[in-house]
Design a protein around this motif. Structure first.
Motif, mmCIF file in Angstrom:
data_model
loop_
_atom_site.group_PDB
_atom_site.id
_atom_site.type_symbol
_atom_site.label_atom_id
_atom_site.label_comp_id
_atom_site.label_asym_id
_atom_site.label_seq_id
_atom_site.Cartn_x
_atom_site.Cartn_y
_atom_site.Cartn_z
ATOM 1 N N PRO A 21 7.753 -4.009 -0.469
ATOM 2 C CA PRO A 21 7.360 -2.421 -0.490
ATOM 3 C C PRO A 21 5.808 -2.708 -0.835
ATOM 4 O O PRO A 21 5.789 -2.719 -2.456
ATOM 5 C CB PRO A 21 8.490 -2.390 -0.969
ATOM 6 N N SER A 22 5.356 -1.760 -0.277
ATOM 7 C CA SER A 22 3.865 -1.583 -0.994
ATOM 8 C C SER A 22 4.099 -0.371 -1.140
ATOM 9 O O SER A 22 4.152 0.759 -1.118
ATOM 10 C CB SER A 22 3.032 -1.013 0.846
ATOM 11 N N ILE A 23 2.545 -0.390 -2.219
ATOM 12 C CA ILE A 23 2.862 0.736 -3.749
ATOM 13 C C ILE A 23 2.027 1.468 -3.494
ATOM 14 O O ILE A 23 1.554 2.859 -3.558
ATOM 15 C CB ILE A 23 2.992 0.005 -4.950
ATOM 16 N N LEU A 24 1.311 1.713 -1.726
ATOM 17 C CA LEU A 24 0.141 3.076 -1.419
ATOM 18 C C LEU A 24 1.034 4.083 -2.063
ATOM 19 O O LEU A 24 -0.202 4.684 -2.043
ATOM 20 C CB LEU A 24 -0.031 2.515 -0.386
ATOM 21 N N SER A 25 2.262 4.473 -1.171
ATOM 22 C CA SER A 25 2.677 5.648 -0.897
ATOM 23 C C SER A 25 3.873 5.921 -2.009
ATOM 24 O O SER A 25 4.328 6.939 -2.294
ATOM 25 C CB SER A 25 3.780 4.849 -0.001
#
Ligand code: DX5
Ligand code: ZN
Length: 213
Positions: A8-12
């Motif tokens: 999962p990307s922590i950009l969001s």
């Protein structure tokens, strides 16, 4: 069949507590945590730097997967390796001498990924396939979360899976429960997803569902 890994990307995520958000992903069953580093030059957005990656490293035991969307990555890569990155992925479009950067990353004992943007032909990664641990195929124009998936990523994934049965193939951008099976069927085995995970109130079930059927 390669095991499907969810990163999962922590950009969001909530930027005020990226370490705790990363720990939450680990507790919800994520295999990796995808750290989108942006410098405001290679992409028209900035996020965080190696100091945040070091805090995330201290918070989790899972793989710290650093995606460098920065110009001249060769000048900064050691900061991310020293911060504890397990994977460092850079963009071929941002680097003048990718072969030597790949060698440097590998010499430092860290896994190396290379990434290409949607408009970059898949053939551009062919010279490096024997040397890298992973290829990241962007399925959005890098810079922002929440964008629409670009199906042009699918033939790139299929071409690379055909050429390299054992390579880690990562896909990143616009991945959700509706399209994840299509990227897995095309050959991806590392799935990055940001907004789909973080807008859900049940991260664990989303992460599990992103592994496909
Ligand atoms: C975009 C980043 C992607 C993006 C994925 O430049 O590399 O990791 O954050 O986010 P979603 O899943 O929301 O497209
Ligand atoms: Zn990314």
């Amino acid at each position: 069949m390669n095991k499907i890994l969810v990163s999962p990307s922590i950009l969001s995520a909530d930027f005020s507590k990226l370490d705790l958000e990363s720990l939450s992903l680990q507790q919800c069953g994520a295999d990796w945590v995808h750290c989108d580093v942006m410098d405001g030059k290679f992409v028209n957005n900035t996020t965080f730097n190696h100091e945040t990656v070091a805090k995330i490293r201290k918070a989790v035991d899972i793989v710290v997967d650093v995606h460098l969307m920065i110009e001249t990555p060769e000048l900064f890569v050691d900061d991310y390796i020293d911060a504890g990155a397990d994977f460092v992925t850079f963009h071929l479009e941002a680097c003048k001498d990718s072969a030597s950067l790949i060698k440097h990353i590998k010499d430092r004992g860290v896994k190396c990924g290379i990434s290409i943007k949607p408009n970059t032909p898949v053939e551009s990664v062919f010279p490096y396939l024997d040397d890298v641990d992973m290829v990241l195929i962007m399925s959005v124009e890098p810079g922002w979360g929440g964008q629409k998936f670009l199906p042009s990523a699918l033939p790139k994934l299929a071409t690379l899976r055909e050429k390299c049965p054992q390579l880690i193939l990562q896909v990143d951008g616009g991945i959700n429960l509706e399209n994840v099976q299509s990227v897995i069927d095309a050959g991806a085995n590392s799935i990055v997803s940001g907004s789909t995970v973080f807008k859900s109130d049940d991260r664990a079930s989303i992460i599990s569902a992103l592994r496909g059927k």
